[in-house]
Write a protein that holds these residues in place. Structure first.
Motif, short mmCIF file in Angstrom:
data_model
loop_
_atom_site.label_atom_id
_atom_site.label_comp_id
_atom_site.label_asym_id
_atom_site.label_seq_id
_atom_site.Cartn_x
_atom_site.Cartn_y
_atom_site.Cartn_z
N GLN A 58 -6.83 -8.88 0.20
CA GLN A 58 -6.17 -9.75 1.16
C GLN A 58 -4.75 -9.22 1.43
OE1 GLN A 58 -7.82 -12.42 2.57
NE2 GLN A 58 -9.59 -11.66 1.41
N TYR A 59 -4.29 -9.39 2.66
CA TYR A 59 -2.98 -8.89 3.07
C TYR A 59 -2.22 -9.97 3.81
CZ TYR A 59 -5.76 -4.65 2.42
OH TYR A 59 -6.60 -3.69 1.92
N LEU A 60 -0.93 -9.76 3.96
CA LEU A 60 -0.13 -10.65 4.79
C LEU A 60 -0.59 -10.52 6.24
CD1 LEU A 60 3.43 -9.96 3.31
CD2 LEU A 60 1.96 -11.95 2.88
N ASP A 61 -0.52 -11.59 7.00
CA ASP A 61 -0.93 -11.55 8.40
C ASP A 61 -0.04 -10.59 9.18
OD1 ASP A 61 -2.93 -13.41 7.98
OD2 ASP A 61 -1.65 -15.12 8.51
N ARG A 62 -0.67 -9.86 10.10
CA ARG A 62 0.11 -8.97 10.98
C ARG A 62 0.77 -9.80 12.07
NH1 ARG A 62 -4.70 -5.16 11.14
NH2 ARG A 62 -5.16 -6.14 13.12
N SER A 63 2.07 -9.63 12.20
CA SER A 63 2.80 -10.39 13.22
C SER A 63 3.13 -9.53 14.44
CB SER A 63 4.10 -10.95 12.64
OG SER A 63 4.92 -9.90 12.13
N VAL A 64 2.85 -8.24 14.37
CA VAL A 64 3.22 -7.33 15.44
C VAL A 64 2.02 -7.10 16.37
CG1 VAL A 64 2.64 -5.30 14.08
CG2 VAL A 64 4.25 -5.08 15.96
N ASP A 65 2.29 -7.00 17.66
CA ASP A 65 1.27 -6.68 18.66
C ASP A 65 1.14 -5.16 18.71
OD1 ASP A 65 -0.20 -6.11 20.95
OD2 ASP A 65 0.66 -7.75 22.11
N LEU A 66 0.14 -4.61 18.05
CA LEU A 66 0.02 -3.16 17.93
C LEU A 66 -0.21 -2.49 19.28
CD1 LEU A 66 -2.17 -2.91 14.70
CD2 LEU A 66 0.31 -2.59 14.91
N HIS A 67 -0.95 -3.17 20.17
CA HIS A 67 -1.18 -2.59 21.51
C HIS A 67 0.13 -2.45 22.27
CE1 HIS A 67 -3.24 -1.68 25.25
NE2 HIS A 67 -2.52 -2.61 25.84
N ASP A 68 0.96 -3.47 22.19
CA ASP A 68 2.26 -3.42 22.86
C ASP A 68 3.14 -2.33 22.26
OD1 ASP A 68 4.53 -4.61 24.51
OD2 ASP A 68 5.32 -4.89 22.48
#
Length: 396
Positions: A58-68
């Motif tokens: 399990q990991y911390l949620d990704r908050s960054v928009d990787l496509h952007d």
């Protein structure tokens, strides 16, 4: 220290691209994105299964928009950079950041291993042979009591930071005690994270601090004083030299135990097994039963190798140490390695950057480098092989 000459400014387009790459690098923060949480729960579940099955990490949620982030990265006007020298370096970093985005995007999927290989490379046969030789020839250490906890480690880290601040204006980093860390200590984007539940032998505190602060924070500080800010966050492929320097710092500061060298070798073996998609039970069994690692170390290495779906970065520690030892044996200048974060393959390019006035001497050098005893140890390192680079007991 703190006598470095100011650098000449980069040309306008190069400076704009350089700054943009620094910002994008911070947004991606792939290392934290691949840091598993709930390690104690993982061990409990693994143990309850008879050491046959590991629950999904399990990991911390990704908050960054990787496509952007990718769109902004690829839109940078690298082709318009005024200097071919700078254009080549910044384009190389642009490509590396794109690979990091792909690594985070593919976290937990079958495509992750290929993305990791693309970014960090494979485990070469010669490196695997060296790792196995270390595991076979370097014996276990005499046991040392883990007699230091988080309060003592935090006090030592703050004292180390104060030492640098007194000598180098602007030297700084945030020290964070974290409950969710898969390593005892780590540096990510200038923040120094320490496991809030850390227990280590007191003799290991300074070596570990010299690895993290004396290498990663010092080179980040020096890089921040350069015109080319990629030297602060890291030119492409900088990891092997950084980690090699970090491990060597443990030796030069007086205590790199055989168990630590064995750990680095075990990481190579585990990475190679992860590449071939062997699971947690098989990796743990090889490390614990075949090579004799204690259960906690074997489990730690296993989880690290399986991060994201099979992260091969851990092989760069031993690879970087081997490359660094070769560099020193050939008479390489040790102090210049602290100009910033770069790969050994960039040395010729760095000479050109110095000639152009865009890079200057390090503002800070590691604390351990300041004393005669450590200088003698450095001379010794120029004749040692990697397999001999450890201590049986703490050095005075």
């Amino acid at each position: 220290m703190s006598g470095a000459v100011a650098c000449r400014a980069l040309p306008p387009v190069a400076a704009a691209v350089d700054e943009a790459l620094v910002r994008l690098d911070a947004e991606i923060d792939w290392l934290l994105a691949l840091n598993p949480v709930g390690i104690d729960r993982l061990w409990d579940a693994f143990e309850a299964s008879g050491r046959r099955a590991l629950p999904p990490l399990q990991y911390l949620d990704r908050s960054v928009d990787l496509h952007d982030v990718r769109e902004r990265l690829l839109a940078l006007p690298v082709d318009a950079i005024e200097s071919p020298l700078l254009s080549g370096l910044l384009a190389e970093k642009q490509r590396e950041l794109e690979r990091q985005i792909e690594l985070v995007r593919l976290r937990g999927t079958d495509g992750f291993i290929n993305a990791s290989l693309d970014l960090f490379g494979d485990v070469s046969p010669s490196l695997l042979t060296l790792a196995r030789e270390i595991l076979e020839c370097v014996g276990p250490d005499a046991p040392l009591e883990a007699d230091a906890g988080i309060d003592e480690v935090l006090d030592a880290a703050q004292g180390e930071l104060d030492w640098y601040r007194e000598r180098c204006p602007g030297f700084d980093c945030e020290i964070v005690a974290s409950q969710e860390l898969s390593s005892l200590m780590m540096v990510s984007h200038g923040k120094f994270y320490i496991d809030a539940n850390i227990r280590v032998p007191r003799a290991r505190i300074q070596p570990l601090l010299q690895h993290e602060m004396g290498t990663h924070i010092v080179t980040r500080h020096n890089g921040s004083r350069q015109a080319l800010r990629q030297l602060e966050v890291g030119l492409a492929h900088y990891d092997p030299l950084q980690e090699g320097l970090g491990v060597l710092a443990e030796y030069l500061s007086g205590f790199l135990p055989g168990a630590r060298l064995r750990m680095l070798a075990a990481r190579v073996v585990a990475a190679q097994m992860a590449i071939h998609r062997e699971g947690a039970a098989a990796i743990f069994d090889v490390l614990h039963r075949t090579h004799g690692l204690p259960t906690d170390d074997a489990f730690d290495v296993t989880v690290r190798a399986l991060r994201g779906g099979g992260l091969t970065k851990d092989a760069v520690y031993l690879r970087g140490l081997r490359e660094l030892v070769h560099y020193l044996r050939e008479g390489g200048n040790f102090a210049l390695l602290f100009i910033g974060k770069f790969a050994l393959s960039h040395r010729v390019v760095l000479d050109q950057l110095v000639e152009e006035g865009w890079v200057t001497a390090p503002d800070a050098l590691p604390r351990y480098y300041a004393t005669l005893a450590e200088s003698d140890r450095l001379d010794e390192c120029r004749s040692l092989s990697v397999i001999d680079l450890y201590h049986k007991e703490p050095q005075a």
